[in-house]
Design an enzyme around this catalytic site. Sequence first.
Site, mmCIF file in Angstrom:
data_model
loop_
_atom_site.group_PDB
_atom_site.id
_atom_site.type_symbol
_atom_site.label_atom_id
_atom_site.label_comp_id
_atom_site.label_asym_id
_atom_site.label_seq_id
_atom_site.Cartn_x
_atom_site.Cartn_y
_atom_site.Cartn_z
ATOM 1 N N HIS A 69 0.806 -1.260 -0.128
ATOM 2 C CA HIS A 69 -0.091 0.123 -0.040
ATOM 3 C C HIS A 69 0.969 1.090 0.030
ATOM 4 O O HIS A 69 1.967 1.167 0.495
ATOM 5 C CB HIS A 69 -0.932 -0.076 1.097
ATOM 6 C CG HIS A 69 -0.330 -0.044 2.514
ATOM 7 N ND1 HIS A 69 -0.073 1.022 3.177
ATOM 8 C CD2 HIS A 69 -0.189 -1.182 3.354
ATOM 9 C CE1 HIS A 69 0.428 0.611 4.351
ATOM 10 N NE2 HIS A 69 0.300 -0.516 4.547
ATOM 11 N N ASP A 87 -0.381 4.267 1.271
ATOM 12 C CA ASP A 87 -0.613 5.614 2.006
ATOM 13 C C ASP A 87 0.133 5.180 3.488
ATOM 14 O O ASP A 87 0.435 3.782 3.519
ATOM 15 C CB ASP A 87 -2.263 5.413 2.450
ATOM 16 C CG ASP A 87 -2.721 4.156 2.694
ATOM 17 O OD1 ASP A 87 -2.293 3.103 2.130
ATOM 18 O OD2 ASP A 87 -3.620 4.045 3.484
ATOM 19 N N ASP A 125 6.279 0.708 7.385
ATOM 20 C CA ASP A 125 4.935 0.377 6.858
ATOM 21 C C ASP A 125 4.355 1.298 5.736
ATOM 22 O O ASP A 125 3.881 2.437 6.026
ATOM 23 C CB ASP A 125 3.901 0.453 7.996
ATOM 24 C CG ASP A 125 2.618 -0.188 7.831
ATOM 25 O OD1 ASP A 125 2.295 -0.523 6.884
ATOM 26 O OD2 ASP A 125 1.770 0.145 9.056
ATOM 27 N N GLU A 177 -5.041 1.702 2.316
ATOM 28 C CA GLU A 177 -4.993 0.417 2.918
ATOM 29 C C GLU A 177 -5.337 0.695 4.644
ATOM 30 O O GLU A 177 -6.026 0.037 5.172
ATOM 31 C CB GLU A 177 -3.860 -0.345 2.953
ATOM 32 C CG GLU A 177 -3.784 -1.718 3.608
ATOM 33 C CD GLU A 177 -3.071 -1.763 4.952
ATOM 34 O OE1 GLU A 177 -3.070 -2.704 5.786
ATOM 35 O OE2 GLU A 177 -2.827 -0.356 5.671
ATOM 36 N N GLU A 178 -4.639 1.808 4.963
ATOM 37 C CA GLU A 178 -4.712 2.126 6.432
ATOM 38 C C GLU A 178 -6.210 2.521 7.058
ATOM 39 O O GLU A 178 -6.282 2.484 8.288
ATOM 40 C CB GLU A 178 -3.928 3.238 6.870
ATOM 41 C CG GLU A 178 -2.073 2.937 6.722
ATOM 42 C CD GLU A 178 -1.500 1.755 7.509
ATOM 43 O OE1 GLU A 178 -2.354 1.514 8.784
ATOM 44 O OE2 GLU A 178 -0.478 1.572 7.499
ATOM 45 N N GLU A 204 3.909 -6.655 3.865
ATOM 46 C CA GLU A 204 3.791 -5.790 5.250
ATOM 47 C C GLU A 204 4.909 -6.378 6.036
ATOM 48 O O GLU A 204 5.575 -7.276 5.854
ATOM 49 C CB GLU A 204 2.501 -6.398 5.812
ATOM 50 C CG GLU A 204 1.378 -5.617 5.258
ATOM 51 C CD GLU A 204 1.049 -4.088 5.678
ATOM 52 O OE1 GLU A 204 1.751 -3.471 6.420
ATOM 53 O OE2 GLU A 204 0.127 -3.781 4.890
HETATM 54 ZN ZN LIG Z 1 0.776 -1.527 6.344
#
Ligand SMILES: [Zn+2]
Length: 384
Positions: free
Chosen positions: A71, A73, A103, A135-136, A163
């Site tokens: 991801h 974001d 992350d 995603e977050e 991740e």
């Molecule tokens: Zn993540």
Amino acid sequence: MPNSHLDILERLVGFDTVSRNSNLQLIDWVKAYFAEQGVEAEVLYDETGTKANLLATIGPVDRAGIVLSGHTDVVPVDGQDWSSDPFKLSVRDGKVYGRGTTDMKGYLACALAAVPDLVAADLARPVHFALSYDEEVGCLGVPAIVERIMQKGPRPEMAFIGEPSLMSIVNGHKGSCGLRTDITGLACHSAQPHLGVNAILAASEFMQMLSRQQARIAADPAEAAPFDPPYTTISVGTIRGGMSRNTVAGTCSFEWDIRATRPGIKEEIWAEAERFVQEELLPEMRKRQPEAAVKTVIAYDVPPLVHTEGNAAERLGQKLTGKSDSMTVPYGSEAGFFQEVGMATVICGPGNIDQAHKPDEYIAESELADCMTFLDGLGRQLAA
Ligand SMILES: [Zn+2]
């Protein structure tokens, strides 16, 4: 354009892609990066046109390949005390600091740095780069990218989600479904509660029903899975209701979540909640207020990465990392969306989840180097 993973990471961290912002500058930069390597990337916009996923494929699209997913974001830095600018990469003592380094822009930087070698290799099977938005805030971008991958050619055999796992193989996590229930009763003076319908008390009955379901699931040995705790959980996080002490509460809303260990159990919980509302709660409330209502809406719904052992992605991941055991994790990810459509899916990415979402987020340089080694091995695997 830069092509070492650290130079690329510096660029990626420089884009403030906190989920509430647009990620288009980052996406445009990545698209240009791929174009420079002769790879045409597809940009899949959301309905507002301010966010986008990116999908790029290297190798023969008519063969089943491998997805590398991440991801774009990051979580906000509001209220956090950082030693350096969170959106400016800073390297100190073998650690690379910046929002998203762990992350999970560190992983994206490694994947992008591997592009020139993958293009140069004569791949027998394709590798798909799947970069998502939002995603977050509930994995909102990834469904469209999975759909597009499935349209584009044969279903990829495997998906690796980058991740942070310290480059270990993760073969399971719970799902996460966020819900909100709004209850409408009937407000009146608290001196005459028999004339009203107390929405807070109705909410309390609903929550007790959830507690009963939780107790039953926790006690059922058939529901045990390799997680901590080993069963599906139900939790209430917020509640708001009423307007003053001396008024019977006319409205009440509360937010709750279900962390499911397996597909289907969430629907069982919903079904029992619906039965309770229709057969027990509402008939009682409607005796005094025909307009009484109990409505539940889903805010987000992230499927579990159902725990599996020995699938193709796990076997290849173990071979490439040299680590023979796999683990489960307490956090959620986009992995379940890939698994749901039949791809063997695991999480494997650089960095430690303990550093994610915190001030002074960092990733060890050695983790990034290990990820580059992993991707190098993956490229050789796909060329064979
Ligand atoms: Zn993540």
